[in-house]
Design a protein around this motif. Sequence first.
Motif, short mmCIF file in Angstrom:
data_model
loop_
_atom_site.label_atom_id
_atom_site.label_comp_id
_atom_site.label_asym_id
_atom_site.label_seq_id
_atom_site.Cartn_x
_atom_site.Cartn_y
_atom_site.Cartn_z
N ASN A 1 0.82 -1.21 0.00
CA ASN A 1 0.00 0.00 0.00
C ASN A 1 0.86 1.26 0.00
OD1 ASN A 1 -2.31 -1.56 0.04
ND2 ASN A 1 -2.50 -1.50 2.26
N ILE A 2 1.94 1.25 0.78
CA ILE A 2 2.81 2.43 0.87
C ILE A 2 3.49 2.69 -0.47
CG2 ILE A 2 4.89 3.36 1.95
CD1 ILE A 2 4.03 1.66 4.46
N LEU A 3 4.06 1.65 -1.07
CA LEU A 3 4.82 1.84 -2.32
C LEU A 3 3.90 2.20 -3.48
CD1 LEU A 3 7.49 -1.00 -2.01
CD2 LEU A 3 7.76 1.44 -1.56
N VAL A 4 2.73 1.60 -3.53
CA VAL A 4 1.77 1.99 -4.57
C VAL A 4 1.34 3.44 -4.34
CG1 VAL A 4 -0.56 1.60 -5.44
CG2 VAL A 4 0.97 -0.33 -5.08
N GLY A 5 1.18 3.82 -3.09
CA GLY A 5 0.74 5.18 -2.77
C GLY A 5 1.74 6.24 -3.18
N ILE A 6 3.02 5.91 -3.25
CA ILE A 6 4.01 6.92 -3.66
C ILE A 6 4.38 6.78 -5.13
CG2 ILE A 6 4.95 7.19 -1.36
CD1 ILE A 6 7.23 5.40 -2.03
N GLY A 7 3.59 5.98 -5.88
CA GLY A 7 3.73 5.99 -7.33
C GLY A 7 4.44 4.81 -7.94
N LEU A 8 4.77 3.77 -7.17
CA LEU A 8 5.42 2.60 -7.73
C LEU A 8 4.38 1.57 -8.18
CD1 LEU A 8 7.77 3.96 -6.15
CD2 LEU A 8 8.70 1.67 -5.80
N GLN A 9 4.78 0.74 -9.10
CA GLN A 9 3.88 -0.29 -9.64
C GLN A 9 4.38 -1.66 -9.20
OE1 GLN A 9 3.71 -0.40 -13.90
NE2 GLN A 9 2.02 -1.84 -13.98
N GLU A 10 3.47 -2.48 -8.66
CA GLU A 10 3.87 -3.82 -8.22
C GLU A 10 4.02 -4.75 -9.42
OE1 GLU A 10 2.72 -7.36 -5.06
OE2 GLU A 10 1.24 -5.80 -5.50
N THR A 11 5.04 -5.59 -9.38
CA THR A 11 5.24 -6.62 -10.40
C THR A 11 5.23 -7.98 -9.72
OG1 THR A 11 7.66 -6.57 -10.21
CG2 THR A 11 6.66 -5.07 -11.81
N VAL A 12 4.81 -8.99 -10.46
CA VAL A 12 4.83 -10.36 -9.98
C VAL A 12 5.67 -11.15 -10.98
CG1 VAL A 12 3.49 -12.39 -9.38
CG2 VAL A 12 2.56 -10.11 -8.93
N ASN A 13 6.85 -11.56 -10.56
CA ASN A 13 7.78 -12.25 -11.45
C ASN A 13 7.84 -13.73 -11.12
OD1 ASN A 13 8.74 -9.82 -12.81
ND2 ASN A 13 9.73 -9.33 -10.86
N TYR A 14 8.30 -14.52 -12.10
CA TYR A 14 8.54 -15.93 -11.85
C TYR A 14 9.68 -16.08 -10.83
CZ TYR A 14 5.75 -17.35 -15.90
OH TYR A 14 4.73 -17.58 -16.79
N PRO A 15 9.53 -16.98 -9.85
CA PRO A 15 10.69 -17.25 -8.99
C PRO A 15 11.73 -18.11 -9.68
CG PRO A 15 8.84 -18.65 -8.38
CD PRO A 15 8.34 -17.72 -9.44
N LEU A 16 11.42 -18.59 -10.89
CA LEU A 16 12.34 -19.44 -11.63
C LEU A 16 13.18 -18.62 -12.59
CD1 LEU A 16 9.94 -22.40 -12.42
CD2 LEU A 16 11.92 -22.50 -10.94
N THR A 17 14.47 -18.90 -12.62
CA THR A 17 15.37 -18.24 -13.55
C THR A 17 16.44 -19.27 -13.94
OG1 THR A 17 16.84 -16.35 -13.84
CG2 THR A 17 16.66 -17.26 -11.62
N SER A 18 17.68 -18.83 -14.17
CA SER A 18 18.73 -19.75 -14.60
C SER A 18 20.04 -19.44 -13.88
CB SER A 18 18.94 -19.65 -16.11
OG SER A 18 19.43 -18.36 -16.45
#
Length: 862
Positions: free
Chosen positions: A552-569
């Motif tokens: 809520n705080i970060l969205v309130g100051i203008g940031l956008q939430e992302t949901v990334n895969y926990p899988l990488t390489s």
Amino acid sequence: MLIPLSWLKEFVDIPISTEQLADRLTLAGMEVDAIQKVGDWWDPETIVVGEVAAVRPHPDADRLVLIDVDYGAAETERVVTGAPNLFQYKGQSRADGSLPVLKAPFAREGSVLLDAYTDERPRPFKKLKASKIRGVRSAGMVCSERELGLSDEHEGILLLPTDAPTGMPLRAYLGEDVLSLDLTPDMARCLNIMGVAREVAALTGGALHLPTADVQTSGDDTAAAYFDVRIDDPDLCHRYTGILIRDVQIGPSPKWMQDRLNRAGMRPINNVVDITNYIMLEYGQPLHAFDYDILVERAKRVGEDKPTIIVRRAAPNSKFTTLDEVERQMDDTMLMIADTAGDIAIAGVMGGLESEVSDATHNILLESATFEGISNRRTAQKLRMSSEASYRFARGIPATLNPLAAQAAAELMRQYAGGRVVPGLVDAYPVPQELPTVYTTASDMQRLLGLEITLTQAANALRQLDFAVEQVDAVADDAEADATFALHREPGEALLACTSPWHRLDIRYPADLTEEVARMIGYDRINTTLIDDVLPTQRRNRVLETEESIRNILVGIGLQETVNYPLTSRENHGKLRDATMSADAPYVELANPLTPERSTLRRSLVLSTLENLGRNLRFVDRLATFEVGRIYLPERGDGVLPFEERHVAIGLVGPRQITSFYNSADADHAPAAEMDFFDLKGVVETLLHALGFKDEDVEFTAHPDTNTFGPRCAEITLKGEPLGIMGEIHPTVRASFDIPALRTCIADLRIAPLVQPDWSVEPMAPISTYPPVVEDLAFEVTEEVTARRLEKAIRDAGGDLLVAVELFDIYRGDPIPVGSKSMAYRLTYQSTDRSLSEKEVTKLRQRIIRTVENVVSAKLRG
């Protein structure tokens, strides 16, 4: 699964309407997605069954004919058509007896049909109008399947059976309802017409008419004289049966069979392939046809006088070419159908190219088998080969079904492919199918369903589904443990011993029997009940609450939430140039990743943030994002599972202000400045303040020697505990993730230190009603003195009367000597019980100046 009702009605009487049947099936666990009504848009007044009375040549066109159509009216209707399947009857008529009975769909003027000649998809409708075709008026047409929406066939008109009633509305004769079932894996028994028929009979009370496996054989020879069967791996193949059909003629299947396959969603190919598909849809048993003569030739090449079918695992690292002409890499976990010369099919998945049925085939070896479901599913997944057969094998095929379906298919090949069925069948059956007995009680069903039910009611419901049911007083001594798993039984309570029918492979536990009883009763008749217990004490989840507050705080100051895969390489981990993420570091890796890019669980949220920024900065020039998620550290785990730590990562890239008409870069406006380390520091400080932490709780320490970050980097501690790291990413790391040459600022914070206990309450500071005294002080200090250190000295000296300290200016240059700087602070003095006098303020100012001079060797600037 598509179920044409005309096909279903061959095996069961349906005493209710289609809509009622769909509702009843859905409430019994077989969800009906849709009811497809074939021909529901055909106008019964203008689209009817017509009979061709005469076929005459067109006076001005060799590729057209004139036909007289009898559609039940007083006079026939003459129309022009170019249907090639009528040219052979040119000059013939019903009146002189030269024309055979030809029935076809006839559309009169004003009817609506699909446009068969457009490239538009889906095909639009068009209204049929009278017109002159090469000088001859035509006010109707005989229709192809494409014009009626039955299929894409348009080579000729649709010829109906000769007993089709002339003049009957085509919707009444050819229209049909098709049920589209969305079946869960435990309902695999209904992936065929007969399985659905059994369910319909049990649910509606309709009479069941299942056929007997009656095949007409001929000849004095037997199938065993032509081939043998050997199962080397009975754990993966429980039964394999083979039937030989000789002297078949490959050609088209009968029209009625093609229609049913089309409506069930399968494309007709030829009579042999269509029959195997037809039986699979009707019985539920996948079949495979081999060209027997090719198998004989293969046997002769290795010195054998007849083929031997061998069911075994594939040789390690072997290759096999399937029907689709693709060479596939096999391994020893995959089950193969082979002969003494080598592999000929992938069991339950796809046949081989060499032994496939072709137009030159005359003798067929028909396979009907039961393969172990898990192995079959894994093979299909590894080879990325999904088929109707593997879909069914993966969900289970009862071994009892093998000969029944094979004999039914052989009989159809005798009737519609001209074949001779050789007597007998070769049957290898090393793992006989067991019919498990499972126990249940009335109290257990009541416990699970919340419904009063007697053993008699339960027994009647199960008998409707072909279970053998017996009331007993005790569990048999040799009963399997699964048969009474989690069964509730009151002292002395009677039991039902229920033996599954051969076509049910999904019954293992008492709860399975309860589900069957519930389906027969109808889920809609099970009452809603309240939990008969005291609700547990509600406990706050501080971790979850803190994470939601962070969002809520970060969205309130203008940031956008992302949901990334926990899988990488591993490769992407290496791009961070961090020693803790080297090739030797421990990782959690998937045994069977879908792609190499998603094979390893991440060890850092910085990595996911960089991957995300690299992907999205191709489309935008500014990103301000955050992610709340886990990282996975095996070295801190319990030896079995990795340690999972919750983090929040913040990423800033691009101009500080979003470009608009009012701040765009042009002749009158300077280019927008990029976000940098201090923008990120402001976001972090705002987050910590909003979570209830004070400035003195937080310390930022320069940490310029990291490999991932550049020189602008700081470690963050919260109340003496490490919180995380923040800074501008090193240009080499940034470039490796395809991020443009922009300052890339990332903070990675642990969430655990941000979670405050339930009892932590921040008291409200008292509000003074007396006026404040505000003054500015500037100090000259060396470059080594940080703002935090100087501010702490000021606050320590100011005590309770100093209520605010604000740094508003830092100056370097004349007359400040090199190596020093001027830092100007705005100080606010205020008391809660009196107005401060000038003498008090002077004394306080002098104490601050002396303390600062002693602690940081600062000089007051005039």
